[in-house]
Each structure stands twice: as structure tokens, then as C-alpha cells.
Design a protein around this motif. Structure first.
Motif, mmCIF file in Angstrom:
data_model
loop_
_atom_site.group_PDB
_atom_site.id
_atom_site.type_symbol
_atom_site.label_atom_id
_atom_site.label_comp_id
_atom_site.label_asym_id
_atom_site.label_seq_id
_atom_site.Cartn_x
_atom_site.Cartn_y
_atom_site.Cartn_z
ATOM 1 N N GLU A 133 -3.121 7.788 9.102
ATOM 2 C CA GLU A 133 -4.011 8.624 8.290
ATOM 3 C C GLU A 133 -4.058 10.055 8.812
ATOM 4 O OE1 GLU A 133 -8.692 8.686 6.770
ATOM 5 O OE2 GLU A 133 -7.863 6.956 7.845
ATOM 6 N N GLY A 134 -4.131 10.228 10.113
ATOM 7 C CA GLY A 134 -4.139 11.573 10.674
ATOM 8 C C GLY A 134 -2.838 12.313 10.419
ATOM 9 N N LYS A 135 -1.718 11.609 10.476
ATOM 10 C CA LYS A 135 -0.420 12.252 10.216
ATOM 11 C C LYS A 135 -0.297 12.673 8.763
ATOM 12 C CE LYS A 135 1.923 9.646 13.852
ATOM 13 N NZ LYS A 135 2.902 8.595 14.184
ATOM 14 N N LEU A 136 -0.810 11.849 7.840
ATOM 15 C CA LEU A 136 -0.755 12.222 6.428
ATOM 16 C C LEU A 136 -1.698 13.386 6.127
ATOM 17 C CD1 LEU A 136 -0.549 8.732 4.689
ATOM 18 C CD2 LEU A 136 1.297 10.316 5.240
ATOM 19 N N ASN A 137 -2.842 13.462 6.820
ATOM 20 C CA ASN A 137 -3.742 14.605 6.643
ATOM 21 C C ASN A 137 -3.039 15.903 7.046
ATOM 22 O OD1 ASN A 137 -5.717 12.844 5.823
ATOM 23 N ND2 ASN A 137 -6.739 12.772 7.820
ATOM 24 N N PHE B 26 0.257 3.842 -0.439
ATOM 25 C CA PHE B 26 1.691 3.839 -0.753
ATOM 26 C C PHE B 26 2.527 3.973 0.519
ATOM 27 C CE2 PHE B 26 5.587 6.261 -1.546
ATOM 28 C CZ PHE B 26 6.214 5.438 -2.468
ATOM 29 N N GLU B 27 2.133 4.855 1.421
ATOM 30 C CA GLU B 27 2.889 5.044 2.660
ATOM 31 C C GLU B 27 2.840 3.802 3.535
ATOM 32 O OE1 GLU B 27 4.828 7.549 4.016
ATOM 33 O OE2 GLU B 27 4.877 8.297 1.964
ATOM 34 N N LYS B 28 1.709 3.139 3.595
ATOM 35 C CA LYS B 28 1.623 1.911 4.384
ATOM 36 C C LYS B 28 2.607 0.860 3.867
ATOM 37 C CE LYS B 28 -3.204 2.179 5.925
ATOM 38 N NZ LYS B 28 -4.554 1.554 5.837
ATOM 39 N N HIS B 29 2.619 0.693 2.571
ATOM 40 C CA HIS B 29 3.508 -0.318 1.975
ATOM 41 C C HIS B 29 4.985 0.068 2.134
ATOM 42 C CE1 HIS B 29 4.730 -3.516 -0.710
ATOM 43 N NE2 HIS B 29 5.368 -2.649 -1.490
ATOM 44 N N ALA B 30 5.301 1.334 1.862
ATOM 45 C CA ALA B 30 6.708 1.764 1.935
ATOM 46 C C ALA B 30 7.233 1.736 3.365
ATOM 47 C CB ALA B 30 6.842 3.170 1.349
ATOM 48 N N LEU B 31 6.440 2.213 4.330
ATOM 49 C CA LEU B 31 6.898 2.245 5.722
ATOM 50 C C LEU B 31 7.047 0.844 6.295
ATOM 51 C CD1 LEU B 31 4.789 5.251 7.087
ATOM 52 C CD2 LEU B 31 7.210 5.232 6.479
ATOM 53 N N THR B 32 6.153 -0.073 5.899
ATOM 54 C CA THR B 32 6.267 -1.456 6.391
ATOM 55 C C THR B 32 7.569 -2.098 5.910
ATOM 56 O OG1 THR B 32 3.853 -1.686 6.403
ATOM 57 C CG2 THR B 32 5.160 -3.702 6.436
#
Length: 375
Positions: free
Chosen positions: A220-224, A277-283
């Protein structure tokens, strides 16, 4: 009481035979050979064999059927088999006309069989080709924005996408080199193939490590920080259009104005949708990358163990340089041989033996060079 020993008798030579007489049928195996004793035993069985192996005659060797077999082929490691191949012998250098070792213009030799090392390389390279082409297709479809959310990957995960494309492209090229080496029995191609597999392994684990690190540690911090400092107005607009949102938290926080995103827009902020979306795609990304690591290790191990054994003969059958006789060493051997003969049988008989030995060697050299010159 010791019995008196008889003096050594000189060897019997047919002195009445003219020196220019044609060589006997066994002239290819001279009794006064000076090089057999300096060759490893595995190279000399074909030269010392009195009868050649029964094989289908080749067109260029029909007139020289008395020549002993020089070795090579799929039975090269049988007991008593010679290791030295003749030029044009089956399996020589792996390239004899067709892809699978056949001769152009018809089937003129027994059907050749693949050994278990070649089958292992075939299976592993097939797996490499399958996952390389699959990954390359998915990467290209992502670059061409074919999928629904492909533009988000191109904006938010550009580095990972570049490494994945490079890994799949290199794996595809490596598999092509592997097919060339397997089908042509070319160990040079297979050596390059084995080395390139290590580069493929490095490029395979790189996007997996990057995506795992980004997903696991403070995503979350990286996406911010990415939304605020990296994406810019154009990148934020592309994500807003794909996720149907406006701004990061709301339309009033770091939003790019468009026809659907403005101050009074009812669209929600993009943070929740973008993080999910990033959680799902990166996993999915690092799971696929790390799942291919064991397969890649098996492919690398198979290449290391089997690339030099696609044929039963190692190398090209050339005599190692340390075992070759030069002109200087041959002269020393002849001098020592002449001195021993002179001490045992006298100088006149020694000169006669040396003269006959030179005639035999000249006849053998002209007999060996005639097929090459005629071909």
C-alpha cells in the motif's frame, strides 16, 4: 647344467620379391608399424583388426573394401570397437545430409536410433519451448493491450513486464538453438544452449523476486508513492479509465481531469480498486515465475549431463595433439630403430629392413590418400 642358447636368427624376408610389387591384402596393417605403440589402446583396435566389419559399402569406398573400419557410429562403445571415425562415416560430426543423419539420395545405411541422452534433451527442450512460447505470447498480448486490464500492467508494472518479456524471448531463442543442436547432433550448439539456460534462469527469477518483494513488503505504501510521484497525469488517467474511478481517494485528491472524472463526479477513488488489482496480479505473477524454477533447474541439469552424449562417440574422433607423431619425433624413432637393428642383425640387413619399411609406409600413405583425392 645350462643348455647353450641358439643365436638369434634374422627375420625372413622375401628378397626375391621386387620392391615395386603391389602391397598384400593386409598391407593396411603393417607388421613394422611405428605409431601403434604410441596410440591409446581404444584407438588401435580398428587398425589392428585383420578383417573389416561387415557394413554396406559406400559408393566412394567400393574399390577399397579391404580398408579396416575406422570407428564411430551408434555402436562405438561396444567391446573391441574402434573409436576413430573415417571421413564420411555414419554419425560423423552429426551432419551427413539430412536433419536426422541420413544420406541424401536414398537410405544407404542401417536406420540410426537415438540414445537415452538425446531423448532426455528432446523432452526437456520441448518443455522449455512450451513455457517460453506461452510466456512470450502473454507478454506480447499485454504489450498490445489485448486484455481488459493490460494497460494497468503497462503503466504500473512496466519493469516487471520488461523482464518477463526478455526472459520468455531469451528462452524461446535458447530452445531454437537446442533444437538445432539436438537434430544435427552438434555439440557446439548444445554447449551454447547449456550456457544460455543459465541466463534464462537468471531472467526467470528476476521478475518473480521483484513482484514477490513488492507484494509482500508494504504494498500500500509503495502504491501511494507510485501514484503521487511516478505515474504522472497520463498514467493516472489511464488507470482511472480502466478501473472506472476518479482520483486516488476521491475526485479532489490527485485526480486527472477527463470526461468521466471531474469535481462533481460520482465515481469512487482508485486506491481500493488499484490495490486489490495489484495484489491479485502480483500474486499470480510471482507464483508462475517460482513454479517454473524447478522445471528450469531440471532442464539445466539435463543440458549439463546430456549435451555431450547425443552420440555415443565423444567429440569428433580426432587424435589428441599430445598423441600425434611429428616429423622430428618420427626421425628420432627411426634412428633408434635403425641402431637396434644394426646391433642385432648387422648394418646391411638393417638398411634392407628400413628400405622395405619405407616402401610399405609410402604404399600405405598413397593408398589412404587416393580415395580423398578421387572424391
Amino acid at each position: 647344467m645350462q643348455l647353450p642358447l641358439e643365436p638369434p636368427s634374422p627375420p625372413k624376408f622375401a628378397l626375391d620379391e621386387p620392391p615395386s610389387a603391389p602391397p598384400s591384402p593386409r598391407a593396411d596393417t603393417p607388421t613394422l608399424s611405428l605409431s601403434v605403440n604410441y596410440l591409446p589402446s581404444k584407438f588401435s583396435s580398428g587398425l589392428l583388426s585383420p578383417t573389416p566389419r561387415k557394413r554396406k559399402p559406400r559408393k566412394e569406398n567400393v574399390d577399397h573394401l579391404a580398408m579396416p573400419k575406422r570407428g564411430g557410429g551408434r555402436e562405438a562403445f561396444k567391446s573391441g570397437e574402434s573409436r576413430m571415425p573415417a571421413e564420411g562415416d555414419e554419425d560423423y560430426d552429426g551432419v551427413t545430409g539430412r536433419w536426422f543423419g541420413g544420406k541424401e539420395g536414398g537410405h544407404t545405411r542401417p536406420r540410426m536410433h537415438w540414445n537415452r541422452f538425446k531423448w532426455a534433451l528432446l523432452i526437456t527442450n520441448l518443455c522449455l519451448s512450451a513455457y517460453a512460447l506461452t510466456g512470450l505470447i502473454f507478454c506480447l498480448l499485454t504489450w498490445f493491450d489485448v486484455f481488459e486490464h493490460a494497460d494497468i500492467i503497462r503503466v504500473g508494472n512496466r519493469t516487471e513486464l520488461i523482464f518477463s518479456t526478455a526472459a520468455s524471448a531469451l528462452a524461446a531463442v535458447t530452445s531454437i538453438i537446442g533444437w538445432a543442436g539436438i537434430l544435427l547432433n552438434n555439440r557446439s550448439f548444445l554447449a551454447l544452449y547449456t550456457f544460455a539456460l543459465w541466463l534464462c534462469f537468471a531472467l526467470l527469477v528476476t521478475p518473480g523476486y521483484i513482484t514477490y518483494k513488492q507484494r509482500t513488503f508494504n504494498l500500500e505504501g509503495k502504491l501511494n508513492a507510485q501514484w503521487s510521484r511516478v505515474l504522472g497525469a497520463e498514467g493516472r488517467l489511464r488507470i482511472q479509465n480502466k478501473l472506472h474511478c476518479c482520483g486516488y481517494y476521491s475526485p479532489f485528491v490527485e485526480a486527472t481531469i477527463s470526461q468521466t472524472c471531474y469535481a462533481r463526479s460520482v465515481l469512487p477513488g482508485c486506491k481500493e480498486a488499484y490495490v486489490n488489482f495489484e495484489k491479485h496480479a502480483l500474486t499470480i505473477w510471482y507464483t508462475i515465475a517460482f513454479a517454473l524454477v524447478p522445471l528450469q533447474l531440471v532442464i539445466m541439469l539435463t543440458g549439463l549431463l546430456c549435451s555431450n552424449h547425443v552420440t555415443y562417440r565423444f567429440g569428433k574422433g580426432m587424435m589428441p595433439k599430445a598423441y600425434r607423431l611429428s616429423t622430428e619425433s618420427m626421425a628420432v624413432i627411426m634412428d633408434n630403430y635403425a641402431n637396434q637393428l644394426a646391433e642385432q642383425y648387422g648394418s646391411e640387413l638393417a638398411a634392407d629392413i628400413l628400405a622395405r619399411s619405407k616402401l610399405t609406409m609410402n604404399a600405405d600413405s598413397s593408398h589412404d590418400s587416393s580415395p580423398r583425392e578421387s572424391g
